[in-house]
Structures are given as structure tokens and as C-alpha cells.
Design an enzyme around this catalytic site. Structure first.
Site, PDB file in Angstrom:
ATOM      1  N   HIS A  62       0.868  -1.187   0.000  1.00  0.00           N
ATOM      2  CA  HIS A  62       0.000   0.000   0.000  1.00  0.00           C
ATOM      3  C   HIS A  62       0.903   1.235   0.000  1.00  0.00           C
ATOM      4  O   HIS A  62       2.019   1.186   0.534  1.00  0.00           O
ATOM      5  CB  HIS A  62      -0.845  -0.040   1.277  1.00  0.00           C
ATOM      6  CG  HIS A  62      -1.909   0.993   1.375  1.00  0.00           C
ATOM      7  ND1 HIS A  62      -1.662   2.291   1.754  1.00  0.00           N
ATOM      8  CD2 HIS A  62      -3.241   0.926   1.166  1.00  0.00           C
ATOM      9  CE1 HIS A  62      -2.796   2.962   1.773  1.00  0.00           C
ATOM     10  NE2 HIS A  62      -3.778   2.169   1.420  1.00  0.00           N
ATOM     11  N   ASP A 109       2.838  -4.342   8.151  1.00  0.00           N
ATOM     12  CA  ASP A 109       1.651  -3.520   8.003  1.00  0.00           C
ATOM     13  C   ASP A 109       0.456  -4.465   8.136  1.00  0.00           C
ATOM     14  O   ASP A 109       0.174  -5.263   7.234  1.00  0.00           O
ATOM     15  CB  ASP A 109       1.712  -2.851   6.617  1.00  0.00           C
ATOM     16  CG  ASP A 109       0.387  -2.262   6.173  1.00  0.00           C
ATOM     17  OD1 ASP A 109      -0.634  -2.480   6.843  1.00  0.00           O
ATOM     18  OD2 ASP A 109       0.376  -1.585   5.131  1.00  0.00           O
ATOM     19  N   GLN A 146      -4.709  -4.956   6.874  1.00  0.00           N
ATOM     20  CA  GLN A 146      -5.678  -5.888   6.277  1.00  0.00           C
ATOM     21  C   GLN A 146      -5.662  -7.256   6.961  1.00  0.00           C
ATOM     22  O   GLN A 146      -6.471  -8.120   6.611  1.00  0.00           O
ATOM     23  CB  GLN A 146      -5.381  -6.070   4.781  1.00  0.00           C
ATOM     24  CG  GLN A 146      -5.553  -4.823   3.956  1.00  0.00           C
ATOM     25  CD  GLN A 146      -6.997  -4.319   3.927  1.00  0.00           C
ATOM     26  OE1 GLN A 146      -7.943  -5.046   4.220  1.00  0.00           O
ATOM     27  NE2 GLN A 146      -7.165  -3.051   3.574  1.00  0.00           N
ATOM     28  N   LYS A 152     -10.713  -0.470  10.124  1.00  0.00           N
ATOM     29  CA  LYS A 152     -10.810  -1.668   9.283  1.00  0.00           C
ATOM     30  C   LYS A 152     -11.250  -2.870  10.102  1.00  0.00           C
ATOM     31  O   LYS A 152     -11.583  -3.911   9.564  1.00  0.00           O
ATOM     32  CB  LYS A 152      -9.478  -1.964   8.615  1.00  0.00           C
ATOM     33  CG  LYS A 152      -8.968  -0.800   7.775  1.00  0.00           C
ATOM     34  CD  LYS A 152      -8.217  -1.223   6.585  1.00  0.00           C
ATOM     35  CE  LYS A 152      -7.454  -0.058   5.994  1.00  0.00           C
ATOM     36  NZ  LYS A 152      -8.100   0.482   4.807  1.00  0.00           N
ATOM     37  N   CYS A 164      -4.764   2.478  -3.745  1.00  0.00           N
ATOM     38  CA  CYS A 164      -3.556   3.011  -3.094  1.00  0.00           C
ATOM     39  C   CYS A 164      -2.398   2.020  -3.204  1.00  0.00           C
ATOM     40  O   CYS A 164      -1.627   1.831  -2.250  1.00  0.00           O
ATOM     41  CB  CYS A 164      -3.802   3.361  -1.626  1.00  0.00           C
ATOM     42  SG  CYS A 164      -4.958   4.697  -1.418  1.00  0.00           S
TER      43      CYS A 164
HETATM   44  N1  PLP Z   1      -1.867  -0.612   4.565  1.00  0.00           N
HETATM   45  C1  PLP Z   1      -2.805  -1.340   3.962  1.00  0.00           C
HETATM   46  C2  PLP Z   1      -2.460  -2.717   3.490  1.00  0.00           C
HETATM   47  C3  PLP Z   1      -4.088  -0.829   3.781  1.00  0.00           C
HETATM   48  O1  PLP Z   1      -5.009  -1.548   3.155  1.00  0.00           O
HETATM   49  C4  PLP Z   1      -4.369   0.485   4.246  1.00  0.00           C
HETATM   50  C5  PLP Z   1      -5.685   1.087   4.016  1.00  0.00           C
HETATM   51  O2  PLP Z   1      -6.358   0.810   3.042  1.00  0.00           O
HETATM   52  C6  PLP Z   1      -3.356   1.183   4.885  1.00  0.00           C
HETATM   53  C7  PLP Z   1      -2.119   0.627   5.025  1.00  0.00           C
HETATM   54  C8  PLP Z   1      -3.593   2.554   5.430  1.00  0.00           C
HETATM   55  O3  PLP Z   1      -4.424   2.453   6.530  1.00  0.00           O
HETATM   56  P1  PLP Z   1      -5.024   3.779   7.204  1.00  0.00           P
HETATM   57  O4  PLP Z   1      -5.677   4.553   6.081  1.00  0.00           O
HETATM   58  O5  PLP Z   1      -6.005   3.244   8.174  1.00  0.00           O
HETATM   59  O6  PLP Z   1      -3.905   4.504   7.817  1.00  0.00           O
END
Ligand code: PLP
Length: 422
Positions: free
Chosen positions: A139, A216, A219, A242, A380
Site C-alpha cells: 500500500h 503492516d 488488512q 478496518k 492506493c
Molecule cells: N496498509 C494497507 C495494506 C491498507 O489496506 C491500508 C488502508 O487501506 C493502509 C495501510 C492505510 O491504513 P489507514 O488509512 O487506516 O492509515
């Protein structure tokens, strides 16, 4: 289901029951509405999940009865709010399997968690010529903070390749862990492909070479049972929104031995022990990393979301979702002209696809007219789209409240899409 009070940790967290999706759906008021005169089918939980009544009630109760600023006041409400906030931290600690609540930092979410690590640990430990290793399927939140750091330091961002199924090429990845690698950072589960990465194996490889690993977990947290001690990772980030909690709250786990040495992130109230113009001393862990008034109610809401997940049991959730993902994968594969993007053998939640000759945004627009919420775009994760030679996909993402009936509605609506654009 009942919500345990803010002031105590749910003792039924380990109780397992058969997964009753209709009962679960009954907890989510947002699911029971008409959209364009059709009953809503919500297949966009990877972007953000709907909230159970238990979380909504916990937020409302907290604001109505216990709200005040934390850690400072001697008065009753401040004491209650502090207790609720710190109790939420304990819930996060247990949910993530961390050894100590000192290792849990509340912040806005995964994005802020990764930025915090880049700006503190990264700035202190990455120098000119060093490398930060990520993967093609990250992401943007796990790309851009490292790019910024590398640019500032004259370091290099190194990217591990993936194959056509959306799996990490492990041989190539191992080769890329070199003498200049200072950190490995990757998604536990890919938001664009659904791939569950072999993170334990990667952590072992990195640790053999003395390199710390950030995961990270944005998900992963809503779908997989977490245990940061068993994984042996050094940093792990989650986002409340999420995992059926409020937006604007998340958590970062950092191994205590690393956290003790990390320079502070932002300066301000609550992160200090004493301040004078000559010298400031910093607060103990984890408060040193939480400057300013935090999202107090958000933490309480996240605690309620964790109670909710625990009540259902992460293993039961994962088993239910795995069966649903298999059903959805088979059903989508049978749609003429449909190409699945992301066919890893180990996947969670995500069904990304393109339809021959039809732009994903057109798919999304027609599905919306049918009452079906999916995400279309690059999610993203533009580099992974580039890897597959695409600008965008349509993505249906599953959560604990979805059913086979939701997937049947999606498949039926895709027939309409094909009729309109075919
Ligand atoms: N990392 C992953 C794999 C994600 O899917 C997302 C959000 O879609 C993020 C990071 C960013 O998360 P946040 O917008 O809650 O900071």
C-alpha cells in the site's frame, strides 16, 4: 452480544461458538438499508468496515458519561476516562499478543504508525547507502514514508518482486536482504490482491541477519488471529476502522527493547516528564510517543471492537471467511471475460478483478445502482497495478458479516454490467 464495560477486559474473549452470520449481521445497523431502492450489499470492508451496535453504544456511552481529558485530572471523570483509555490499551495488547502494554502506542492508524517508525527508528538507524526492503504489493502507506526517509538520508528503497499469482518471489526476496539492509517492511495481507505473505519465514530470514521487520497489519487484523510474539516481528501496525472500530484510531506495536532506544516522535503535552527551557525529559513508555490529547473515545471504541471480535473468536471468523472467499472465487471465475487479479494460494478477504473491455469505474457505477458497494481504482497500490499492466481493478472485499447471498447478488449484477457494456 453484550459489550463488556469500558472498565474491564472481556473475560469471554476466548469463548468460541459456531459462527452465526445472521446474528452477526443483526449487530450492524449500517447493513440494513436500501441503496438506490435495492438492499445494500457491502463489499468494501477492505477500505473501511461497518460498525456493530456494540461499538456505537460504547462510543455513545463514553461521551455521555465518562468523557474528560486523560492522564492529567484528579477529578472523577478524568480518572474514569483515563481508566477506559488505558483499559483499551490492554485490550489491544492482548489482541496483538504483545508482552506488555508499554509496547502499544495509540495513533491515528496504520499510516501514522509506519510514518512514526520511519521518522524515529528510521532516521536514527538508516544512513547514506543503506537500504530499506519492501515488496511490490505494498500500500502507498508502506512505500511513501520509506521513500521520504531514503531521500532524506541518501538511502535506497529496494523492492522484492511478485509473480503472476500475486505471491512474493521468496528466492529473489532473500537475495535482496543484503549487508546494507537496515529494515524490512511489508504487508501481512495485501489490500489489492489479498495475498497473505509468509511473514514468519521472512522475519526468520531477516533476523538471521540482524535486521528488524515491520509488518503492516491493516488488512490482517480484521481477519487473522494476531500474535506478535509468535511472529517475532519488531513493529506491527493496525487501523481501528478496518476492524469494525472508529476511524482516526489505530495502534503500533514496537518490541520494547527497540522502543526504549527510539527517539520521540512528536513533541508536546503528555509525552514529557518535565519541561524547562534548558532541558526536557521524556515520559515513560508508551506515553513518550503519544504527544497531545489523543483520540480518547476512539481508543474506547477500538477496545469495544476488539471485545466484539474476541466474542466471535478470530479462528471462527477466519474459518467462515475462508469458506466464503473460496465460494466467491469460484463464482467469479465462472463469469465470462473476468480475470482475477491476485490468485495466491494463501489469501484473505479480497476479490480483485477486471472484466474484459469494461473500465473498472463503469463496473463500480453499475454495481452501485444495484445496491452493491465495491471499490474500484488502484487501491492506493499503484505499483502493484503497474506490475499487472493495469490502471485499476474492481475489488470486492469480504468481512465477517458477508454471506453467499451477497456474492450471488454480485455475480447477478455483473451480468447486468456485461449486458450494458458488452
Ligand atoms: N496498509 C494497507 C495494506 C491498507 O489496506 C491500508 C488502508 O487501506 C493502509 C495501510 C492505510 O491504513 P489507514 O488509512 O487506516 O492509515
Amino acid at each position: 452480544m453484550t459489550v463488556s464495560s469500558n472498565a474491564e477486559i472481556s473475560t469471554s474473549s476466548l469463548s468460541k461458538r459456531d459462527f452465526d452470520v445472521e446474528r452477526v449481521r443483526g449487530d450492524f445497523p449500517g447493513l440494513h438499508q436500501m441503496v438506490h431502492e435495492k438492499p445494500l450489499v457491502y463489499l468494501d470492508s477492505a477500505a473501511s468496515a461497518q460498525k456493530p451496535q456494540q461499538v456505537i453504544d460504547a462510543l455513545s456511552h463514553f461521551y455521555a458519561h465518562d468523557y474528560a481529558n486523560i492522564h492529567r485530572g484528579v477529578h472523577e471523570l478524568s480518572q474514569r476516562a483515563t481508566k477506559a483509555y488505558e483499559n483499551a490499551r490492554l485490550k489491544v495488547q492482548r489482541f496483538m499478543g504483545a508482552r506488555s502494554e508499554r509496547e502499544i502506542i495509540f495513533l491515528r492508524g496504520t499510516t501514522e504508525g509506519i510514518n512514526l517508525v520511519a521518522q524515529t527508528y528510521g532516521r536514527a538507524n538508516v544512513s547514506e547507502g543503506d537500504e530499506v526492503l519492501i515488496t511490490t504489493m505494498e500500500h502507498h502507506s508502506n512505500i511513501v514514508p520509506w521513500q521520504m526517509l531514503c531521500e532524506e538520508k541518501g538511502a535506497r528503497l529496494v523492492v522484492g518482486p511478485i509473480d503472476d499469482r500475486g505471491e512474493l518471489d521468496m528466492d529473489a526476496f532473500e537475495e535482496l536482504i543484503g549487508p546494507r539492509t537496515k529494515l524490512v517492511a511489508l504487508g501481512h495481507v495485501s489490500n489489492a490482491l489479498g495475498t497473505i505473505n509468509p511473514v514468519k519465514e521472512i522475519i526468520e530470514l531477516a533476523h538471521e541477519r540482524g535486521i528488524p521487520v515491520l509488518l503492516d497489519g491493516a488488512q490482517a487484523a480484521p481477519h487473522i488471529s494476531l500474535d506478535v510474539v509468535d511472529l517475532d516481528c519488531d513493529f506491527y501496525t493496525i487501523s481501528g476502522h478496518k476492524m469494525f472500530g472508529p476511524s482516526g484510531i489505530g495502534a503500533l506495536y514496537v518490541r520494547e527493547s527497540i522502543l526504549e532506544k527510539m527517539p520521540p516522535y512528536q513533541g508536546g503535552g503528555d509525552m514529557i516528564s518535565s519541561v524547562s527551557f534548558e532541558k526536557t525529559t521524556y515520559n515513560r513508555l508508551p506515553f513518550r510517543f503519544e504527544a497531545g490529547t489523543p483520540n480518547i473515545a476512539g481508543a474506547v471504541g477500538l477496545g469495544a471492537a476488539i471485545d466484539y471480535l474476541n466474542e466471535l473468536g478470530m479462528e471462527s471468523i477466519a474459518a467462515y471467511e475462508e469458506e466464503l472467499l473460496d465460494y466467491g472465487t469460484e463464482a467469479l471465475r465462472a463469469v465470462p471475460g473476468l480475470r482475477m487479479i491476485g490468485e495466491a494460494s494463501n489469501k484473505a478477504s479480497v476479490l480483485s478483478f477486471v472484466l474484459e473491455g469494461i473500465h473498472p469505474h463503469d463496473i463500480g457505477t453499475i454495481l452501485d445502482q444495484e445496491g452493491i458497494a465495491v471499490r474500484t481504482g488502484h487501491h492506493c497500490a499503484q505499483p502493484v497495478m503497474d506490475r499487472f499492466g493495469l490502471a485499476a481493478t474492481a475489488r470486492a472485499s469480504l468481512a465477517l458479516y458477508n454471506t453467499r447471498g451477497d456474492i450471488d447478488r454480485l455475480i447477478h449484477a455483473l451480468e447486468t454490467v456485461r449486458k450494458v457494456f458488452g
